[in-house]
Design a protein around this motif. Structure first.
Motif, PDB file in Angstrom:
ATOM      1  N   GLN A 180       0.831  -1.208   0.000  1.00 17.77           N
ATOM      2  CA  GLN A 180       0.000   0.000   0.000  1.00 17.77           C
ATOM      3  C   GLN A 180       0.865   1.259   0.000  1.00 17.77           C
ATOM      4  O   GLN A 180       0.525   2.260  -0.641  1.00 17.77           O
ATOM      5  CB  GLN A 180      -0.933  -0.027   1.216  1.00 17.77           C
ATOM      6  CG  GLN A 180      -1.969  -1.147   1.129  1.00 17.77           C
ATOM      7  CD  GLN A 180      -2.818  -1.289   2.370  1.00 17.77           C
ATOM      8  OE1 GLN A 180      -2.384  -0.953   3.477  1.00 17.77           O
ATOM      9  NE2 GLN A 180      -4.035  -1.795   2.217  1.00 17.77           N
ATOM     10  N   MET A 181       2.028   1.204   0.673  1.00 16.33           N
ATOM     11  CA  MET A 181       2.927   2.348   0.670  1.00 16.33           C
ATOM     12  C   MET A 181       3.552   2.561  -0.707  1.00 16.33           C
ATOM     13  O   MET A 181       3.720   3.698  -1.163  1.00 16.33           O
ATOM     14  CB  MET A 181       4.035   2.157   1.716  1.00 16.33           C
ATOM     15  CG  MET A 181       4.964   3.357   1.842  1.00 16.33           C
ATOM     16  SD  MET A 181       6.295   3.117   3.056  1.00 16.33           S
ATOM     17  CE  MET A 181       5.363   3.126   4.579  1.00 16.33           C
ATOM     18  N   GLU A 190      15.638   3.714   0.316  1.00 20.14           N
ATOM     19  CA  GLU A 190      14.195   3.876   0.164  1.00 20.14           C
ATOM     20  C   GLU A 190      13.471   2.551   0.392  1.00 20.14           C
ATOM     21  O   GLU A 190      12.406   2.512   1.019  1.00 20.14           O
ATOM     22  CB  GLU A 190      13.864   4.427  -1.218  1.00 20.14           C
ATOM     23  CG  GLU A 190      14.286   5.865  -1.437  1.00 20.14           C
ATOM     24  CD  GLU A 190      13.909   6.373  -2.813  1.00 20.14           C
ATOM     25  OE1 GLU A 190      13.681   7.592  -2.946  1.00 20.14           O
ATOM     26  OE2 GLU A 190      13.849   5.554  -3.760  1.00 20.14           O
ATOM     27  N   PRO A 208      10.599   1.170  -5.348  1.00 23.64           N
ATOM     28  CA  PRO A 208      11.781   2.047  -5.282  1.00 23.64           C
ATOM     29  C   PRO A 208      13.067   1.306  -5.629  1.00 23.64           C
ATOM     30  O   PRO A 208      13.191   0.105  -5.379  1.00 23.64           O
ATOM     31  CB  PRO A 208      11.780   2.527  -3.828  1.00 23.64           C
ATOM     32  CG  PRO A 208      10.966   1.520  -3.080  1.00 23.64           C
ATOM     33  CD  PRO A 208       9.926   1.026  -4.044  1.00 23.64           C
ATOM     34  N   ALA A 246       0.933   4.288  -2.763  1.00 21.45           N
ATOM     35  CA  ALA A 246       0.633   5.660  -2.354  1.00 21.45           C
ATOM     36  C   ALA A 246       1.827   6.595  -2.485  1.00 21.45           C
ATOM     37  O   ALA A 246       1.685   7.740  -2.915  1.00 21.45           O
ATOM     38  CB  ALA A 246       0.128   5.662  -0.908  1.00 21.45           C
ATOM     39  N   ARG A 247       3.007   6.094  -2.134  1.00 24.33           N
ATOM     40  CA  ARG A 247       4.186   6.975  -2.066  1.00 24.33           C
ATOM     41  C   ARG A 247       5.020   6.953  -3.336  1.00 24.33           C
ATOM     42  O   ARG A 247       5.626   7.959  -3.704  1.00 24.33           O
ATOM     43  CB  ARG A 247       5.044   6.570  -0.866  1.00 24.33           C
ATOM     44  CG  ARG A 247       6.277   7.415  -0.664  1.00 24.33           C
ATOM     45  CD  ARG A 247       6.958   7.055   0.641  1.00 24.33           C
ATOM     46  NE  ARG A 247       8.251   7.656   0.774  1.00 24.33           N
ATOM     47  CZ  ARG A 247       9.076   7.469   1.800  1.00 24.33           C
ATOM     48  NH1 ARG A 247       8.705   6.696   2.800  1.00 24.33           N
ATOM     49  NH2 ARG A 247      10.259   8.046   1.850  1.00 24.33           N
ATOM     50  N   PHE A 248       5.045   5.806  -3.990  1.00 25.24           N
ATOM     51  CA  PHE A 248       5.916   5.675  -5.164  1.00 25.24           C
ATOM     52  C   PHE A 248       5.131   5.454  -6.452  1.00 25.24           C
ATOM     53  O   PHE A 248       5.707   5.037  -7.463  1.00 25.24           O
ATOM     54  CB  PHE A 248       6.903   4.521  -4.949  1.00 25.24           C
ATOM     55  CG  PHE A 248       7.835   4.727  -3.786  1.00 25.24           C
ATOM     56  CD1 PHE A 248       8.931   5.577  -3.890  1.00 25.24           C
ATOM     57  CD2 PHE A 248       7.610   4.084  -2.578  1.00 25.24           C
ATOM     58  CE1 PHE A 248       9.793   5.764  -2.809  1.00 25.24           C
ATOM     59  CE2 PHE A 248       8.450   4.262  -1.495  1.00 25.24           C
ATOM     60  CZ  PHE A 248       9.551   5.109  -1.609  1.00 25.24           C
ATOM     61  N   GLU A 284      12.858   1.665   3.945  1.00 25.30           N
ATOM     62  CA  GLU A 284      11.823   2.420   4.655  1.00 25.30           C
ATOM     63  C   GLU A 284      10.468   1.706   4.614  1.00 25.30           C
ATOM     64  O   GLU A 284       9.558   2.056   5.371  1.00 25.30           O
ATOM     65  CB  GLU A 284      11.679   3.817   4.046  1.00 25.30           C
ATOM     66  CG  GLU A 284      12.897   4.708   4.281  1.00 25.30           C
ATOM     67  CD  GLU A 284      12.743   6.071   3.638  1.00 25.30           C
ATOM     68  OE1 GLU A 284      11.645   6.364   3.117  1.00 25.30           O
ATOM     69  OE2 GLU A 284      13.719   6.836   3.642  1.00 25.30           O
ATOM     70  N   LEU A 285      10.331   0.716   3.739  1.00 26.25           N
ATOM     71  CA  LEU A 285       9.073  -0.019   3.654  1.00 26.25           C
ATOM     72  C   LEU A 285       8.936  -0.943   4.862  1.00 26.25           C
ATOM     73  O   LEU A 285       9.930  -1.505   5.339  1.00 26.25           O
ATOM     74  CB  LEU A 285       9.024  -0.841   2.362  1.00 26.25           C
ATOM     75  CG  LEU A 285       9.080  -0.052   1.052  1.00 26.25           C
ATOM     76  CD1 LEU A 285       9.158  -0.997  -0.134  1.00 26.25           C
ATOM     77  CD2 LEU A 285       7.869   0.859   0.923  1.00 26.25           C
TER      78      LEU A 285
END
Length: 346
Positions: free
Chosen positions: A93-94, A109, A104, A97-99, A112-113
């Motif tokens: 989901q990240m 990066e 990444p 939403a983020r990438f 960070e997941l």
């Protein structure tokens, strides 16, 4: 032989003797990431069927991100360490939403997941993007501590830092070699430099391996100092209604079996009848408790007493988000802990 030829020897060995037919040996970062998470604490042979079923259900990051946690946990059920599945779902989901749905590229990066540490991030980047980044999983720690003769428990910060510096100093200079080199380290530890019976005669690093030269293969890496394994116990309430369904309760989102459906628990069989009445508003008749059985976790041993109970009075409405009646086939198809699956099958 020296450190200067370390990577070249491993890459050459990998070409002839390494594993080349694993289903995740592709450049797709989603598939690589999934395999790396599943392979944490789990053997390759166990992972492969789960990996294939999981991909059949969630073929892309977008599919995984859009799924419910129940669905993800159901397809993970049996692999254990369920925080991995919850983190995998949250990370998907990240990424969306983020990438923007693109996995990444940079190890920092990736790390960070949720659920991805430094070594796993480096492995994903090396396999997927040829990134020049060192890994340090259990197999690599074993290879490096033996080859360099590094004593001390690798879980200690000082020893781990020393191993990271060594791992970074041994990377190949050609980035296109990174996938083969990274796989070689994993394969060598899994198939040759094994914990109990290392096949030193087949090892490309044996000529300058300090552990081999000093006869310390089985002493390195230094074992973790042993502690007594704590013992815990619980009573699992096997509550049935007149339709033969079993009552399951969703576990809290964190902790043991987080987010899975499981049998309600109480501290003692003497509390079972009261627990059914006070917690669920159910009048029950207890049947003889079933034989205890034990489930071993990483940090403690749990003794489980299954306590069957049959409803004898009206059944109040239950909240579907916390409690739910399942038929046995429905329960076995849901995300449930391994000991409960064994109990229901029995």
């Amino acid at each position: 032989m020296s450190a200067a030829t370390f990577s070249a020897r491993l890459i050459g060995w990998q070409s002839s003797h390494g594993r080349h037919d694993l289903p995740w040996q592709v450049s797709d970062p989603y598939r690589v990431w999934l395999s790396e998470i599943m392979l944490q604490q789990t053997q390759v042979a166990t992972v492969i069927p789960y990996y294939q079923r999981f991909l059949d259900r969630f073929p892309t990051i977008a599919d995984l991100a859009a799924a419910t946690q129940d669905d993800v946990l159901a397809h993970w059920s049996g692999l254990g360490y369920y925080s991995r599945a919850r983190n995998l779902h949250a990370a998907a989901q990240m990424v969306m939403a983020r990438f923007g749905g693109q996995f990444p590229h940079l190890p920092a990066e990736i790390a960070e997941l949720p659920g991805i540490g430094r070594s796993t991030a480096a492995a994903i980047a090396a396999f997927s993007f040829n990134t020049q980044s060192a890994i340090l999983d259990g197999n690599v720690k074993r290879v490096l501590t033996r080859w360099a003769g590094i004593a001390g428990f690798p879980g200690e910060k000082a020893i781990e830092n020393k191993l990271w510096l060594l791992a970074e100093s041994l990377l190949p200079t050609n980035v296109t070699d990174m996938p083969a080199y990274t796989q070689a380290q994993m394969d060598l530890g899994a198939t040759v430099c094994t914990p109990k019976k290392p096949a030193c005669l087949a090892c490309p690093l044996s000529d300058d391996c300090i552990a081999k030269a000093t006869g310390r293969q089985l002493e390195l890496p230094t074992a973790k100092p042993k502690k007594a394994v704590p013992e815990r116990s619980t009573v699992m309430l096997l509550i049935h209604d007149d339709a033969g369904r079993v009552l399951l309760e969703r576990r809290p989102p964190t902790g043991i079996w987080g987010g899975l459906w499981s049998l309600p628990e109480t501290g003692s069989t003497l509390d079972a009848e009261n627990a059914c009445r006070e917690r669920f508003g159910l009048r029950v008749e207890l049947e003889p408790a079933l034989a205890d059985f034990t489930h071993v976790f990483t940090h403690f041993r749990l003794t489980i007493t299954p306590q069957p109970a049959v409803i004898t009075g009206p059944c109040n409405a239950l909240r579907d988000d916390e409690l739910r009646w399942f038929s046995y086939p429905e329960a076995l198809a849901a995300g449930i802990p391994t000991p409960l699956r064994k109990l229901l099958n029995r």
